[in-house]
Motif scaffolding. Structure first.
Motif, PDB file in Angstrom:
ATOM      1  N   ASP A   6       0.828  -1.209   0.000  1.00 60.14           N
ATOM      2  CA  ASP A   6       0.000   0.000   0.000  1.00 60.14           C
ATOM      3  C   ASP A   6       0.863   1.260   0.000  1.00 60.14           C
ATOM      4  O   ASP A   6       0.552   2.243  -0.669  1.00 60.14           O
ATOM      5  CB  ASP A   6      -0.937   0.012   1.208  1.00 60.14           C
ATOM      6  CG  ASP A   6      -2.124  -0.917   1.017  1.00 60.14           C
ATOM      7  OD1 ASP A   6      -2.331  -1.379  -0.127  1.00 60.14           O
ATOM      8  OD2 ASP A   6      -2.831  -1.175   2.004  1.00 60.14           O
ATOM      9  N   ASP A   7       1.954   1.233   0.778  1.00 56.04           N
ATOM     10  CA  ASP A   7       2.856   2.381   0.800  1.00 56.04           C
ATOM     11  C   ASP A   7       3.558   2.545  -0.545  1.00 56.04           C
ATOM     12  O   ASP A   7       3.771   3.664  -1.029  1.00 56.04           O
ATOM     13  CB  ASP A   7       3.897   2.226   1.908  1.00 56.04           C
ATOM     14  CG  ASP A   7       3.298   2.444   3.292  1.00 56.04           C
ATOM     15  OD1 ASP A   7       2.203   3.039   3.366  1.00 56.04           O
ATOM     16  OD2 ASP A   7       3.913   2.018   4.276  1.00 56.04           O
ATOM     17  N   LEU A   8       3.926   1.438  -1.170  1.00 62.44           N
ATOM     18  CA  LEU A   8       4.575   1.514  -2.478  1.00 62.44           C
ATOM     19  C   LEU A   8       3.619   2.057  -3.543  1.00 62.44           C
ATOM     20  O   LEU A   8       4.032   2.798  -4.447  1.00 62.44           O
ATOM     21  CB  LEU A   8       5.095   0.138  -2.893  1.00 62.44           C
ATOM     22  CG  LEU A   8       6.344  -0.366  -2.163  1.00 62.44           C
ATOM     23  CD1 LEU A   8       6.733  -1.746  -2.668  1.00 62.44           C
ATOM     24  CD2 LEU A   8       7.507   0.605  -2.313  1.00 62.44           C
ATOM     25  N   LYS A   9       2.340   1.710  -3.440  1.00 69.23           N
ATOM     26  CA  LYS A   9       1.360   2.263  -4.382  1.00 69.23           C
ATOM     27  C   LYS A   9       1.290   3.778  -4.256  1.00 69.23           C
ATOM     28  O   LYS A   9       1.202   4.500  -5.253  1.00 69.23           O
ATOM     29  CB  LYS A   9      -0.028   1.656  -4.132  1.00 69.23           C
ATOM     30  CG  LYS A   9      -0.200   0.273  -4.701  1.00 69.23           C
ATOM     31  CD  LYS A   9      -1.661  -0.127  -4.796  1.00 69.23           C
ATOM     32  CE  LYS A   9      -2.306  -0.221  -3.432  1.00 69.23           C
ATOM     33  NZ  LYS A   9      -3.690  -0.768  -3.530  1.00 69.23           N
ATOM     34  N   ILE A  10       1.331   4.269  -3.031  1.00 68.09           N
ATOM     35  CA  ILE A  10       1.299   5.716  -2.814  1.00 68.09           C
ATOM     36  C   ILE A  10       2.587   6.351  -3.343  1.00 68.09           C
ATOM     37  O   ILE A  10       2.563   7.411  -3.985  1.00 68.09           O
ATOM     38  CB  ILE A  10       1.092   6.017  -1.321  1.00 68.09           C
ATOM     39  CG1 ILE A  10      -0.327   5.618  -0.913  1.00 68.09           C
ATOM     40  CG2 ILE A  10       1.359   7.491  -1.019  1.00 68.09           C
ATOM     41  CD1 ILE A  10      -0.615   5.738   0.557  1.00 68.09           C
ATOM     42  N   PHE A  11       3.715   5.686  -3.095  1.00 68.15           N
ATOM     43  CA  PHE A  11       4.990   6.183  -3.608  1.00 68.15           C
ATOM     44  C   PHE A  11       4.941   6.300  -5.138  1.00 68.15           C
ATOM     45  O   PHE A  11       5.357   7.314  -5.719  1.00 68.15           O
ATOM     46  CB  PHE A  11       6.122   5.240  -3.182  1.00 68.15           C
ATOM     47  CG  PHE A  11       7.398   5.436  -3.937  1.00 68.15           C
ATOM     48  CD1 PHE A  11       8.242   6.499  -3.644  1.00 68.15           C
ATOM     49  CD2 PHE A  11       7.752   4.568  -4.954  1.00 68.15           C
ATOM     50  CE1 PHE A  11       9.425   6.686  -4.357  1.00 68.15           C
ATOM     51  CE2 PHE A  11       8.924   4.740  -5.673  1.00 68.15           C
ATOM     52  CZ  PHE A  11       9.764   5.805  -5.364  1.00 68.15           C
ATOM     53  N   ALA A  70       9.672  -0.828  -7.155  1.00 70.71           N
ATOM     54  CA  ALA A  70       8.233  -0.679  -6.943  1.00 70.71           C
ATOM     55  C   ALA A  70       7.448  -1.036  -8.198  1.00 70.71           C
ATOM     56  O   ALA A  70       6.389  -1.676  -8.115  1.00 70.71           O
ATOM     57  CB  ALA A  70       7.918   0.755  -6.511  1.00 70.71           C
ATOM     58  N   VAL A  71       7.958  -0.651  -9.353  1.00 72.49           N
ATOM     59  CA  VAL A  71       7.270  -0.973 -10.606  1.00 72.49           C
ATOM     60  C   VAL A  71       7.262  -2.478 -10.834  1.00 72.49           C
ATOM     61  O   VAL A  71       6.262  -3.053 -11.278  1.00 72.49           O
ATOM     62  CB  VAL A  71       7.922  -0.236 -11.790  1.00 72.49           C
ATOM     63  CG1 VAL A  71       7.401  -0.767 -13.118  1.00 72.49           C
ATOM     64  CG2 VAL A  71       7.645   1.264 -11.696  1.00 72.49           C
TER      65      VAL A  71
END
Length: 298
Positions: A6-11, A70-71
Motif C-alpha cells: 500500500d505504501d509503495l502504491k502511494i509512492f 516498486a514498478v
C-alpha cells in the motif's frame, strides 16, 4: 522494515503525478494522508525519496532506485492476479503508452482499439505529447519514439519506417500559383514546427526542402495538419495521416520524399514482465500493419 505494498502504491502515485494532491486524486485519499505515508516510507528506508521543487515532487537518488523495484512489484502483482483469475488468455489492468501527437492522433487509436477488443479487461492510456518521455521517472510503461535513445537503461525495438511528403489542400493549390519545383515554395505560405521547439532532430523536416521561413508554426503535428487541410499553407505531412484528412494531396513527390522510423522504447527492467511483453508484441504488429495499410491509400 519492509515497505508494505500500500505504501509503495502511494509512492508510485506521487512519483508519477509529482504532487501529493495529484496522487491523492488518483488514489482517492486525502493529500495529507499521502504525505504521512511517504514520510513513513522514508523513515523506513532512512533516506528522503522526494525533493520538493518549483515544479512539484522530484525523485531523489534513493527514490529513483526504489522506483524500479516498486514498478516490478506492481507488475508482478498484476501478472499474478491475471494468472490466478484464469485470465492468461487476455491482458488486464492498466498500461500507459507515450507517443508524439502525430502517431497518437492518426495511427495509434485504431491499433489500440484492436488491442482493447482482444483484451476487454485491459485499460489502455495513450498520452500524446510533443516532447520526449522520461521512462526513468515512469511517465509511461512504454514509449513510441521517432529516434532511438542513446542513454538510460532502456530497450529499443524498431517498429516500422514511415513516409512523409509535402502536401497541400486542393483548395490552396487552386487559389495560389502552381508549384512545379522546390524553388517555387518561396512564393508560398509554409506550415511547420516552431524551430526552437523541435524536440527531436528527426522532426526537422523542412531543413531538407531548403525552406528558411515558417509562416505558420506549431509544436503540434495535429495543428499543422489542420492548417494544411483548411488551405492555410503547405507543409510536410505523414502519409499515414492523409487518409484521415479530406482534400489534402501530396506535391513534389519526385523532389521530396522523407523516410523516418518509429521505435518502441521500454525500461530494461520490464523485459522480464510477460504482461508488458505480450502488449508490446501486439502493439508492434498492429503499428506495422496500420502504417502499411494507410500508406497504401495515398
Amino acid at each position: 522494515m519492509d515497505a508494505q505494498w500500500d505504501d509503495l502504491k502511494i509512492f508510485l502515485a506521487v512519483a508519477r503525478r509529482e504532487s501529493l494532491s495529484g496522487a491523492g486524486r488518483v488514489l482517492k485519499i486525502d493529500p495529507a494522508t499521502v504525505g504521512r505515508r511517504i514520510a513513513r516510507l522514508e523513515a523506513a528506508y532512512g533516506a528522503p525519496l522526494f525533493a520538493k521543487s518549483p515544479t512539484g515532487y522530484a525523485l531523489t537518488d534513493a527514490g529513483q532506485r526504489l522506483m524500479g523495484h516498486a514498478v516490478r512489484v506492481e507488475q508482478a502483482i498484476e501478472d499474478a492476479a491475471e494468472e490466478m483469475m484464469g485470465k492468461t488468455g487476455g491482458l488486464s489492468g492498466q498500461i500507459r503508452i507515450g507517443a508524439p501527437d502525430g502517431s497518437a492522433n492518426f495511427l495509434l487509436p485504431q491499433v489500440l482499439e484492436k488491442i482493447s477488443d482482444d483484451n476487454p479487461d485491459l485499460d489502455i492510456q495513450l498520452v500524446a505529447l510533443p516532447r520526449v518521455f522520461n521512462l526513468t521517472r515512469r511517465e509511461a510503461d512504454m514509449v513510441v519514439a521517432v529516434s532511438p535513445p542513446n542513454a538510460g537503461r532502456l530497450t529499443v525495438q524498431k517498429v516500422a519506417d514511415y513516409k512523409l511528403h509535402l502536401a497541400a489542400s486542393r483548395k490552396y493549390l487552386e487559389k495560389y500559383p502552381p508549384i512545379n519545383t522546390l524553388a517555387d515554395l518561396s512564393g508560398h505560405r509554409i506550415v511547420g514546427y516552431i524551430p526552437d521547439m523541435i524536440f527531436d532532430k528527426e522532426l526537422d523536416y523542412l531543413s531538407e526542402t531548403g525552406v528558411e521561413r515558417v509562416n505558420l508554426a506549431s509544436n503540434s503535428v495535429s495543428v499543422q495538419i489542420n492548417w494544411v487541410r483548411q488551405g492555410s499553407g503547405i507543409g510536410i505531412v505523414h502519409d499515414f495521416a492523409i487518409p484521415w484528412t479530406q482534400g489534402i494531396e501530396k506535391i513534389l513527390t519526385d523532389e521530396i520524399s522523407l523516410t523516418r522510423s518509429f521505435y518502441l522504447v521500454r525500461h530494461a527492467d520490464d523485459r522480464r514482465l510477460e504482461r508488458l511483453n505480450r502488449f508490446a508484441a501486439a502493439l508492434v504488429e498492429g503499428m506495422r500493419h496500420e502504417v502499411a495499410r494507410l500508406e497504401a491509400l495515398t
